[in-house]
Design a protein around this motif. Structure first.
Motif, PDB file in Angstrom:
ATOM      1  N   ARG A 154     -58.578  -6.861 -50.908  1.00 36.79           N
ATOM      2  CA  ARG A 154     -58.908  -7.826 -49.860  1.00 36.79           C
ATOM      3  C   ARG A 154     -57.675  -8.041 -48.989  1.00 36.79           C
ATOM      4  NH1 ARG A 154     -63.137 -11.013 -49.793  1.00 36.79           N
ATOM      5  NH2 ARG A 154     -61.949 -12.763 -48.928  1.00 36.79           N
ATOM      6  N   VAL A 155     -57.919  -8.321 -47.717  1.00 40.84           N
ATOM      7  CA  VAL A 155     -56.826  -8.527 -46.772  1.00 40.84           C
ATOM      8  C   VAL A 155     -56.974  -9.912 -46.137  1.00 40.84           C
ATOM      9  CG1 VAL A 155     -55.708  -7.728 -44.660  1.00 40.84           C
ATOM     10  CG2 VAL A 155     -56.665  -6.062 -46.270  1.00 40.84           C
ATOM     11  N   ILE A 156     -55.901 -10.682 -46.183  1.00 39.63           N
ATOM     12  CA  ILE A 156     -55.840 -11.971 -45.496  1.00 39.63           C
ATOM     13  C   ILE A 156     -54.789 -11.878 -44.401  1.00 39.63           C
ATOM     14  CG2 ILE A 156     -55.049 -14.364 -45.726  1.00 39.63           C
ATOM     15  CD1 ILE A 156     -56.550 -14.590 -48.275  1.00 39.63           C
ATOM     16  N   ALA A 157     -55.180 -12.225 -43.176  1.00 43.09           N
ATOM     17  CA  ALA A 157     -54.251 -12.197 -42.045  1.00 43.09           C
ATOM     18  C   ALA A 157     -53.630 -13.572 -41.863  1.00 43.09           C
ATOM     19  CB  ALA A 157     -54.976 -11.777 -40.780  1.00 43.09           C
ATOM     20  N   VAL A 158     -52.353 -13.578 -41.505  1.00 42.58           N
ATOM     21  CA  VAL A 158     -51.609 -14.810 -41.268  1.00 42.58           C
ATOM     22  C   VAL A 158     -51.687 -15.148 -39.782  1.00 42.58           C
ATOM     23  CG1 VAL A 158     -49.380 -15.963 -41.464  1.00 42.58           C
ATOM     24  CG2 VAL A 158     -50.058 -14.263 -43.175  1.00 42.58           C
ATOM     25  N   ASP A 159     -52.418 -16.178 -39.464  1.00 42.27           N
ATOM     26  CA  ASP A 159     -52.620 -16.688 -38.101  1.00 42.27           C
ATOM     27  C   ASP A 159     -53.564 -15.827 -37.284  1.00 42.27           C
ATOM     28  OD1 ASP A 159     -52.257 -18.936 -36.613  1.00 42.27           O
ATOM     29  OD2 ASP A 159     -50.287 -18.413 -35.836  1.00 42.27           O
ATOM     30  N   LEU A 160     -53.392 -14.499 -37.307  1.00 44.02           N
ATOM     31  CA  LEU A 160     -54.335 -13.584 -36.675  1.00 44.02           C
ATOM     32  C   LEU A 160     -54.035 -12.182 -37.175  1.00 44.02           C
ATOM     33  CD1 LEU A 160     -53.425 -12.750 -32.966  1.00 44.02           C
ATOM     34  CD2 LEU A 160     -51.787 -13.481 -34.667  1.00 44.02           C
ATOM     35  N   PRO A 161     -55.017 -11.267 -37.132  1.00 40.66           N
ATOM     36  CA  PRO A 161     -54.745  -9.897 -37.576  1.00 40.66           C
ATOM     37  C   PRO A 161     -53.719  -9.230 -36.672  1.00 40.66           C
ATOM     38  CG  PRO A 161     -57.108 -10.327 -37.480  1.00 40.66           C
ATOM     39  CD  PRO A 161     -56.436 -11.471 -36.789  1.00 40.66           C
ATOM     40  N   SER A 162     -52.731  -8.586 -37.258  1.00 38.86           N
ATOM     41  CA  SER A 162     -51.710  -7.888 -36.480  1.00 38.86           C
ATOM     42  C   SER A 162     -52.343  -6.774 -35.653  1.00 38.86           C
ATOM     43  CB  SER A 162     -50.651  -7.308 -37.405  1.00 38.86           C
ATOM     44  OG  SER A 162     -49.964  -8.340 -38.091  1.00 38.86           O
ATOM     45  N   GLY A 163     -51.908  -6.684 -34.390  1.00 37.68           N
ATOM     46  CA  GLY A 163     -52.458  -5.695 -33.472  1.00 37.68           C
ATOM     47  C   GLY A 163     -53.514  -6.259 -32.555  1.00 37.68           C
ATOM     48  N   PRO A 174     -53.890   0.794 -33.304  1.00 42.16           N
ATOM     49  CA  PRO A 174     -54.070   0.423 -34.707  1.00 42.16           C
ATOM     50  C   PRO A 174     -53.921  -1.080 -34.904  1.00 42.16           C
ATOM     51  CG  PRO A 174     -52.574   2.295 -34.492  1.00 42.16           C
ATOM     52  CD  PRO A 174     -52.801   1.776 -33.107  1.00 42.16           C
ATOM     53  N   ALA A 175     -54.736  -1.636 -35.768  1.00 40.48           N
ATOM     54  CA  ALA A 175     -54.694  -3.073 -36.025  1.00 40.48           C
ATOM     55  C   ALA A 175     -55.218  -3.345 -37.423  1.00 40.48           C
ATOM     56  CB  ALA A 175     -55.527  -3.843 -35.001  1.00 40.48           C
ATOM     57  N   ILE A 176     -54.810  -4.451 -37.957  1.00 36.14           N
ATOM     58  CA  ILE A 176     -55.302  -4.907 -39.257  1.00 36.14           C
ATOM     59  C   ILE A 176     -56.764  -5.310 -39.129  1.00 36.14           C
ATOM     60  CG2 ILE A 176     -55.160  -6.817 -40.922  1.00 36.14           C
ATOM     61  CD1 ILE A 176     -52.957  -4.876 -41.429  1.00 36.14           C
ATOM     62  N   ALA A 177     -57.564  -4.974 -40.129  1.00 37.71           N
ATOM     63  CA  ALA A 177     -58.928  -5.490 -40.251  1.00 37.71           C
ATOM     64  C   ALA A 177     -58.941  -6.397 -41.479  1.00 37.71           C
ATOM     65  CB  ALA A 177     -59.934  -4.351 -40.398  1.00 37.71           C
ATOM     66  N   ALA A 178     -59.073  -7.691 -41.266  1.00 36.72           N
ATOM     67  CA  ALA A 178     -58.939  -8.666 -42.341  1.00 36.72           C
ATOM     68  C   ALA A 178     -60.299  -9.102 -42.875  1.00 36.72           C
ATOM     69  CB  ALA A 178     -58.160  -9.884 -41.848  1.00 36.72           C
ATOM     70  N   GLY A 196     -61.372  -8.214 -31.211  1.00 33.62           N
ATOM     71  CA  GLY A 196     -60.539  -8.900 -32.192  1.00 33.62           C
ATOM     72  C   GLY A 196     -61.335  -9.660 -33.229  1.00 33.62           C
ATOM     73  N   ALA A 197     -62.412 -10.319 -32.790  1.00 38.33           N
ATOM     74  CA  ALA A 197     -63.195 -11.137 -33.722  1.00 38.33           C
ATOM     75  C   ALA A 197     -63.748 -10.314 -34.872  1.00 38.33           C
ATOM     76  CB  ALA A 197     -64.336 -11.833 -32.971  1.00 38.33           C
ATOM     77  N   ALA A 198     -64.100  -9.066 -34.591  1.00 43.85           N
ATOM     78  CA  ALA A 198     -64.640  -8.200 -35.641  1.00 43.85           C
ATOM     79  C   ALA A 198     -63.593  -7.875 -36.698  1.00 43.85           C
ATOM     80  CB  ALA A 198     -65.174  -6.912 -35.025  1.00 43.85           C
ATOM     81  N   ARG A 199     -62.309  -8.032 -36.352  1.00 39.64           N
ATOM     82  CA  ARG A 199     -61.231  -7.736 -37.292  1.00 39.64           C
ATOM     83  C   ARG A 199     -60.709  -8.983 -37.995  1.00 39.64           C
ATOM     84  NH1 ARG A 199     -58.765  -2.768 -36.941  1.00 39.64           N
ATOM     85  NH2 ARG A 199     -59.701  -1.332 -35.447  1.00 39.64           N
ATOM     86  N   ALA A 200     -61.176 -10.153 -37.602  1.00 38.03           N
ATOM     87  CA  ALA A 200     -60.631 -11.395 -38.151  1.00 38.03           C
ATOM     88  C   ALA A 200     -61.295 -11.823 -39.447  1.00 38.03           C
ATOM     89  CB  ALA A 200     -60.752 -12.516 -37.118  1.00 38.03           C
ATOM     90  N   GLY A 201     -62.516 -11.349 -39.718  1.00 37.12           N
ATOM     91  CA  GLY A 201     -63.227 -11.800 -40.910  1.00 37.12           C
ATOM     92  C   GLY A 201     -63.569 -13.272 -40.814  1.00 37.12           C
TER      93      GLY A 201
END
Length: 500
Positions: A154-163, A174-178, A196-201
């Motif tokens: 599992r991936v948790i992003a801090v404040d927002l997914p990087s990228g 490339p960007a984090i998918a959280a 971006g919203a699709a990558r934020a979880g």
């Protein structure tokens, strides 16, 4: 209402708050909230493996301090340091709690231990790049993001997914998918806007005391309870005229279904009366499906005036065509003093005919435009569809300003812009709505709300929300057709009113 603020506003508010707090207090508040959410994402804290991806910014410090908290409670925590610098206090806290820091040298191939840390772990915490990041990720951040995306953890992003751009939701490489994003103080607009919203979880807000320092929002994301407060509710003295009379000018011999779907959307939303005007063939299909409709045979060249029958609002354009006769119809509708919703072919005509565009800009009554990205490109001559899809916030705001109207931009994230007001991001969007005719139903829903006297920004907000929920409820998440949406609208309305 989830309220979001742009980065510049957040920075100013943070500085005002930090000036009154002991040094480092704000970061520790954020890190404590982050650690709580991380612990909830783990099967257990003691003995779990946690990998921190840490850049040189403040969100790297947040990740390090949260990792120190987890390490002190028995987690095996490794921090992969992607930046040349680490937050000194956070790094010291992590090491003191028993955590490890794996430093990467500039230009070095990613060490085996760092790659192992990304795959042999229960949780990845993304603290690579903060809210000030712009453009695509550079190395080694890009490689770490790609590995995290492919990791089973599992991936948790801090404040927002990087990228991801915090203000716009743009993703330039490339960007984090959280699986989840833990954001601090206030939401960031990009967390609610695709791509971006699709990558934020799932997005969670940690209150760090920023609220009193913040001005009004730059973007709103409504919840069900907000929609319930905005929807018109009939009272004891309400009659069909008070509930609103909607004129529908939709459909043609080529596209009769557009009329049937638009009328159905309006009726199932609770409009008092629909007055439909169109060709005889289309009219017969509308009456056959919706016998409560008041219909008249209407030739746009001789009968475009929507005034008969105490009409309170007009919907025009869905499946209507772009012949010269339709230009006359749209012109007559725009010259009326009633709220008007322009969709589909009417938008194409406005984009092509400057005198129609001028009528939209100069209207004293409310106007709501409901384009998808392709139609918005016709309304904004210097914009391409791909540009609009990549920068949805920018273009929907431009259109609202250009036409002095409310603009609902349909798509993966439905956005609503109104001059002088925060943009609205609808949270109920679903791929289930990617089906022919669904936009016609949306026009009927919004038209019904306009006819009931709901202001256009709020009518668009409620319509988009109900439209998305109806799609999800129609067949319990199974694929739908547009014909399913009117029948599911009562379910969506009941759900919303149940939250009030």
């Amino acid at each position: 209402m989830r309220s979001a603020h742009n980065v510049s506003v957040v920075r100013e508010a943070e500085q005002a708050l930090m000036d009154r707090l002991p040094e480092g207090a704000l970061m520790r508040r954020a890190a404590t909230g982050l650690a709580v959410h991380c612990s909830r994402a783990l099967p257990r804290v003691y003995g779990s493996r946690v990998t921190l991806l840490v850049g040189s910014g403040d969100n790297g410090g947040d990740a390090l301090y949260a990792g120190a908290d987890l390490a002190a409670r028995g987690s095996f925590v490794r921090a992969v340091a992607a930046g040349s610098r680490l937050h000194p206090g956070g790094a010291a806290a992590l090491r003191a709690a028993g955590g490890r820091v794996l430093a990467l040298e500039k230009g070095e191939v990613l060490p085996d231990e760092a790659q192992t840390a990304l795959f042999d772990t229960d949780l990845i915490v993304d603290g690579l790049v903060g809210i000030g990041g712009r453009g695509g990720l550079r190395e080694p951040h890009a490689t770490l993001a790609a590995l995290a995306v492919n990791s089973p953890a599992r991936v948790i992003a801090v404040d927002l997914p990087s990228g991801m751009d915090a203000d716009t939701g743009e993703v330039a490489g490339p960007a984090i998918a959280a699986d989840a994003t833990i954001t601090f103080g206030t939401y960031k607009p990009g967390l609610f806007v695709d791509p971006g919203a699709a990558r934020a979880g799932n997005v969670h807000l940690v209150d760090i005391g920023l609220g009193p320092e913040l001005p009004g929002p730059d973007l709103d994301c409504p919840q069900g309870v907000d929609i319930a407060r905005l929807l018109p509710i009939p009272g004891a003295e309400t009659d069909k005229y008070r509930r609103g009379v909607l004129a529908v000018r939709a459909g043609s011999d080529r596209y009769p279904g557009a009329a049937v779907l638009c009328v159905g959307g309006a009726l199932r939303t609770g409009v008092g009366m629909v007055r439909y005007g169109g060709g005889r063939q289309v009219l017969s299909q509308v009456i056959a499906r919706w016998p409560e409709t008041v219909g008249e045979h209407l030739d746009p060249r001789s009968g475009a005036d929507p005034s008969p029958g105490r009409v309170a609002a007009v919907v025009v354009g869905s499946g209507r065509g772009t012949d010269p006769a339709e230009v006359d119809e749209v012109k007559a509708v725009l010259e009326s003093d009633r709220p008007v919703l322009l969709d589909a072919d009417a938008l194409t005509l406005v984009g092509a005919e400057e005198h129609l565009a001028a009528l939209v800009r100069d209207r004293s009554a409310h106007t709501l435009l409901t384009p998808h990205a392709g139609e918005l490109a016709r309304l904004l001559p210097d914009a391409e569809r791909s540009d609009i899809e990549a920068r949805r916030l920018e273009h929907v705001s431009r259109a609202a300003s250009r036409y002095r109207a409310t603009v609902l931009l349909k798509g993966s994230t439905t956005l609503i812009a109104h001059p002088g007001a925060p943009v609205v991001a609808d949270p109920t969007g679903t791929p289930l709505l990617a089906t022919a005719g669904s936009g016609d139903v949306l026009s009927g829903i919004a038209g019904a709300l306009l006819a009931a006297g709901t202001p256009p920004r709020e009518a668009a907000m409620c319509a988009a929300y109900l439209h998305g929920r109806a799609a999800a409820l129609a067949r319990d998440g199974a694929p739908i057709s547009a014909s399913d949406l009117p029948e599911a609208l009562p379910l969506a309305l009941a759900e919303v009113f149940g939250q009030k």
